[in-house]
Design an enzyme around this catalytic site. Sequence first.
Site, PDB file in Angstrom:
ATOM      1  N   CYS A 134      40.378   9.115  46.675  1.00  0.00           N
ATOM      2  CA  CYS A 134      39.872   8.284  46.258  1.00  0.00           C
ATOM      3  C   CYS A 134      39.615   7.211  47.949  1.00  0.00           C
ATOM      4  O   CYS A 134      39.198   6.279  47.975  1.00  0.00           O
ATOM      5  CB  CYS A 134      39.987   7.356  44.833  1.00  0.00           C
ATOM      6  SG  CYS A 134      41.639   6.335  45.390  1.00  0.00           S
ATOM      7  N   ASN A 151      47.470  21.933  12.065  1.00  0.00           N
ATOM      8  CA  ASN A 151      48.746  21.185  11.307  1.00  0.00           C
ATOM      9  C   ASN A 151      47.867  19.709  11.439  1.00  0.00           C
ATOM     10  O   ASN A 151      48.797  18.501  11.381  1.00  0.00           O
ATOM     11  CB  ASN A 151      50.237  21.326  11.825  1.00  0.00           C
ATOM     12  CG  ASN A 151      50.129  20.584  13.232  1.00  0.00           C
ATOM     13  OD1 ASN A 151      49.569  21.586  14.107  1.00  0.00           O
ATOM     14  ND2 ASN A 151      51.508  20.880  13.466  1.00  0.00           N
ATOM     15  N   ASN A 166      47.009  25.542  15.627  1.00  0.00           N
ATOM     16  CA  ASN A 166      46.553  24.239  15.585  1.00  0.00           C
ATOM     17  C   ASN A 166      46.003  23.041  14.657  1.00  0.00           C
ATOM     18  O   ASN A 166      46.028  22.009  14.733  1.00  0.00           O
ATOM     19  CB  ASN A 166      45.404  24.610  16.135  1.00  0.00           C
ATOM     20  CG  ASN A 166      45.393  24.984  17.571  1.00  0.00           C
ATOM     21  OD1 ASN A 166      44.424  26.124  18.238  1.00  0.00           O
ATOM     22  ND2 ASN A 166      45.856  24.634  18.391  1.00  0.00           N
ATOM     23  N   GLY A 185      37.872  18.138  25.895  1.00  0.00           N
ATOM     24  CA  GLY A 185      38.603  18.836  25.309  1.00  0.00           C
ATOM     25  C   GLY A 185      38.181  18.858  23.955  1.00  0.00           C
ATOM     26  O   GLY A 185      38.034  17.205  23.493  1.00  0.00           O
ATOM     27  N   CYS A 194      50.559  24.290  23.360  1.00  0.00           N
ATOM     28  CA  CYS A 194      49.403  24.115  23.119  1.00  0.00           C
ATOM     29  C   CYS A 194      48.996  26.032  23.903  1.00  0.00           C
ATOM     30  O   CYS A 194      49.785  27.188  24.531  1.00  0.00           O
ATOM     31  CB  CYS A 194      48.618  23.282  23.943  1.00  0.00           C
ATOM     32  SG  CYS A 194      46.756  23.823  23.318  1.00  0.00           S
TER      33      CYS A 194
END
Length: 587
Positions: free
Chosen positions: A442, A64, A62, A30, A180
């Site tokens: 897990c 800002n 994006n 990311g 986003c």
Amino acid sequence: MAQPRYDHSMAGLGEANFEKLRTCKVLVVGAGGIGCELLKNLVLVGCEKLTVVDLDTIDVSNLNRQFLFRKKHVGKSKAVVAGEAIKRFNPNVEVEAIHGNIITNPLFKVDWFRGFDAVINALDNVDARRHVNRMCLAADKPLIEAGTTGFLGQVFCIRKGETACYECFPKPQRVVYPICTIRSTPSQPVHCVVWAKELFKLLFGDASASMLFDDPASEDKSSFGEACAAVRTTTEPAKAVGAALAALCDAEVKAQLALGTYKTAKKVPTPLSSPELTEGASSQPPSTIQNRPADWDRAVWTAPQCAAEVAEVARELLSADMKERLGSWEFDKDDEASMRFVAAAANLRCRVFHIDPLSLYEAKGVAGNIVPAIATTNAVVAGLQVLELLRLVEQKCILSKERTSLAEVGRYTYCQRFPTGRKCELLQPVALEGPQPTCYVCRNATIPVALDTNETTLQTFVDVVLKKKLGFIDPAVDKGNNGLYDSEENARNLPLTLAKLPAGGVVNQTLLCVNDFQISLEMNIEIRHKPNSDFDEKANPERVDILTGVAEEAAAPAPAAVATHLDFVQNDENAGPPAAKKARTDA
């Protein structure tokens, strides 16, 4: 050999530990709000071997907060541009920037993850987090997670067999949506709802504050700017709205396709028909139909109906008695006109990007749950992630022959909006939870799934239960020694209902074993028969219940003044983890 730029790290870690940090191979997944802060921090403390992966391209919205990007970078790969930017911070860094999807790219297999010493997430969705969590468990690599929601945030570490994993606890049911990729690559209905709200602002509110607004000083104009501006001054709302929608959903999409904006997109957008939109804008909208059914707001409108509804709202807001408010309108989900506009415009956007459209009722629920991203919170949690990495190096959790358990030294740190606790702290560290015995990821625990075995087909079970809800990529399903499905065989079984499958069928209390070798995950699923008539169709249209039952059993109550994991849910910059909080302890 350490250079003067690293004096601060040398002083804090010592020469031996700093050398480990400098050569530590770190994967950053990311390069958005948190990712930009994180990459900058890593190179400044001395990490010189980085790999960054991101599938997104840079959008003007994006700029800002994602400070590694500039206007000239709009449309380019976030990973590539971020990689170039951090080399200017530290020329010594070796960075491999990969523009790709961490879930679907065939490069990113378990062996690839094994090539790193630590993995740090800076993601914006649960699916990707869940996938990276599983890959790190399979590769036995530490994962440093982080998430923010407005002013709230948290950072925590995960390691196989030592701590709770990302999926040890069920996610909170309260939903907060991302903000986003709204302009560039929407993938969820909520992205389209946010886009529609910005369009409402562009047409009727403070246009310059809309992320769709064309800067007059910019030479890079959109295909829709002039048509949208014309709506404000028109005396023929239907005609002007039709032209604006045609520019937004047809001309602009074609222009972006020509520029190659969507060449890496999983689903390439399809322009809507301009005549369909212009003619639809002059037709009767659903909201004005007499004797309409009571549940009319639960129906999904067609593209012409959506165009008609947008035009109807324009007629209302541009009328003589409303004209004086033009330029000051703000979206309000409780205002019928603005909500109808957003639902209709969002559905048009959904159709362009092959996203399931929403009814007016559904759109209203989405529109009320959008949380803005706060750059300061991103900076704080990114700093905490790097501190966790330093802790892993210093405490010999990585890069050491005698490995210290992460559970002994790691911390789960909460970032609060207001000072809380007896010390009035904004950052609250707590001890990490251990692996939960009920975790099906897990701990390979058996997970009960309730559905109608007489009505549910194997195809639906694979697509909805295994892939959509449980996150499998390429599952293989066995009942005892009998293979019921895998991607290369048994395709003939897909149309059959579960009860009619070979080997006696899949009925109540049947135990299935599901394997996915791509992500090294094996899971036991106990099928529980539940007739379709017992499901609430509106609340659960898929008619499937995943019966983990962990939330009430695993989560320990926390003091009222201390935030728990339930206060943190996913949003634009990163989802919080599904971990339960212990009583607060000092770090």
